[in-house]
Design an enzyme around this catalytic site. Structure first.
Site, PDB file in Angstrom:
ATOM      1  N   LYS A 158      18.312  45.173 -91.489  1.00 43.67           N
ATOM      2  CA  LYS A 158      18.154  44.459 -90.209  1.00 43.67           C
ATOM      3  C   LYS A 158      17.542  43.076 -90.463  1.00 43.67           C
ATOM      4  O   LYS A 158      16.561  42.662 -89.832  1.00 43.67           O
ATOM      5  CB  LYS A 158      17.324  45.293 -89.204  1.00 43.67           C
ATOM      6  CG  LYS A 158      17.672  44.921 -87.760  1.00 43.67           C
ATOM      7  CD  LYS A 158      17.172  45.932 -86.759  1.00 43.67           C
ATOM      8  CE  LYS A 158      17.237  45.392 -85.341  1.00 43.67           C
ATOM      9  NZ  LYS A 158      18.570  44.955 -84.877  1.00 43.67           N
TER      10      LYS A 158
HETATM   11  N1  PMP Z   1      23.812  48.241 -85.777  1.00 49.86           N
HETATM   12  C1  PMP Z   1      23.358  46.984 -85.677  1.00 49.86           C
HETATM   13  C2  PMP Z   1      24.000  45.936 -86.502  1.00 49.86           C
HETATM   14  C3  PMP Z   1      22.317  46.663 -84.798  1.00 49.86           C
HETATM   15  O1  PMP Z   1      21.869  45.413 -84.701  1.00 49.86           O
HETATM   16  C4  PMP Z   1      21.757  47.686 -84.003  1.00 49.86           C
HETATM   17  C5  PMP Z   1      20.659  47.362 -83.024  1.00 49.86           C
HETATM   18  N2  PMP Z   1      19.404  47.449 -83.606  1.00 49.86           N
HETATM   19  C6  PMP Z   1      22.255  48.988 -84.145  1.00 49.86           C
HETATM   20  C7  PMP Z   1      23.273  49.241 -85.043  1.00 49.86           C
HETATM   21  C8  PMP Z   1      21.647  50.135 -83.398  1.00 49.86           C
HETATM   22  O2  PMP Z   1      20.399  50.435 -83.967  1.00 49.86           O
HETATM   23  P1  PMP Z   1      19.214  51.066 -83.136  1.00 49.86           P
HETATM   24  O3  PMP Z   1      19.745  52.284 -82.505  1.00 49.86           O
HETATM   25  O4  PMP Z   1      18.172  51.345 -84.142  1.00 49.86           O
HETATM   26  O5  PMP Z   1      18.820  50.046 -82.130  1.00 49.86           O
END
Ligand code: PMP
Length: 307
Positions: A158
């Site tokens: 991330k």
């Molecule tokens: N993939 C990406 C590329 C993202 O940016 C996110 C958002 N954080 C997600 C998946 C979903 O992750 P999460 O459920 O942890 O928010």
């Protein structure tokens, strides 16, 4: 989408008015994208007059581990949780919110090396309703952009810089009249959306790209897998081919921002009968019940803040 932050943010070791939270134009993190971040939702429960932060610790554990992988040092998980809770108390929002904590290289050094540079930490809050419309079916496309691979910019990190990849795909999708983009990875398999993980349903089986498909290991993804197991829905984490999207009976995107959003078409091909599927509906409804604090069995997902 407007994202005017709430009045008080955390920056440079203190709680400050948002106008005072500024960074130099030659900041390393700005020049080279050297940061990593989280997005955390808070749901306002009007009856209880409480703001419930969703899966707070899980997000900060991910941020802490990602920072370490990127040779950055975040505050401890406990400290980041405390800062988030204090920010909510100080801003006292009475509606749904989104917290954005960022660990970043707080240096004006020239050159991209991460070594021996000081780290910064900031956190701010914005009010946030739906990120994608969760009521109507989304129209998505397979992106012409390939997902960055684990050996270039790991999506599980991330990392701020990695979001240029998402930005290109999302912009292209919007410019072409779609709501969202689905990435394939460099093997040509389905990876994820620009900011969402993806699930398909085929013959009663829930299927999602596995952790080696260049995805972010989503916290909502993990929660959905857990819910599906409890509901007795068979689940597979494996590589998914592009045409499995077109042949799916149901398809939905999950993420902190998008929550559970069902998809009506992929590349203009209608999924199932073009309505929200039954498994999607069960998952979406259970998720919503949990995040608003109406499911006692999932109370551990929430950190309630009274203000
Ligand atoms: N993939 C990406 C590329 C993202 O940016 C996110 C958002 N954080 C997600 C998946 C979903 O992750 P999460 O459920 O942890 O928010």
């Amino acid at each position: 989408m407007s994202a005017q932050p709430l009045a008080i943010a955390y920056h440079d070791g203190d709680y400050r008015p948002i106008e005072e939270c500024v960074v130099p134009i030659n900041l390393h993190a700005l020049q080279y994208g050297t940061g990593c971040f989280e997005g955390i939702r808070g749901y306002w429960n009007a009856d209880a007059e409480k703001l419930n932060l969703l899966l707070l610790r899980e997000h900060f554990e991910r941020l802490h581990d990602n920072a370490r992988m990127l040779l950055m040092k975040s505050p401890s998980v406990d400290v980041m949780c405390e800062i988030a809770e204090e920010l909510v108390r100080q801003n006292a929002p009475r509606g749904n919110i989104y917290l954005r904590p960022v660990v970043f290289k707080n240096s004006i050094a020239l050159g991209p090396s991460l070594r021996d540079l000081p780290d910064g930490y900031m956190c701010y809050i914005i009010p946030l309703g739906d990120y994608l419309d969760t009521n109507r079916g989304l129209e998505v496309c397979v992106s012409s952009w390939t997902r960055i691979s684990d050996n270039s910019i790991p999506t599980r990190a991330k990392a701020t810089g990695g979001y240029l990849n998402s930005a290109l795909a999302k912009s292209e999708a919007l410019m072409n009249g779609y709501d969202e983009a689905i990435f394939l990875n460099n093997l040509g398999n389905v990876s994820e959306g620009s900011a969402e993980n993806i699930f398909i349903v085929r013959d009663g089986m829930l299927i999602t790209p596995d952790k080696t498909s260049d995805i972010l290991e989503g916290i909502t993804r993990r929660a959905v897998i857990g819910m599906a197991r409890e509901m007795g829905i068979p689940i597979e984490e494996r590589s998914v081919s592009r045409t499995e999207l077109y042949r799916a009976d149901e398809l939905f995107l999950v993420g902190t921002g998008c929550q559970i959003s069902w998809v009506k078409t992929v590349d203009r091909r209608v999924i199932g009968d073009g309505t929200r599927g039954t498994i999607t509906a069960r998952i979406q409804e259970s998720y919503e019940t949990a995040v608003y604090g109406r499911d006692k069995t999932r109370a551990h997902w929430l950190t309630p803040i009274t203000h």
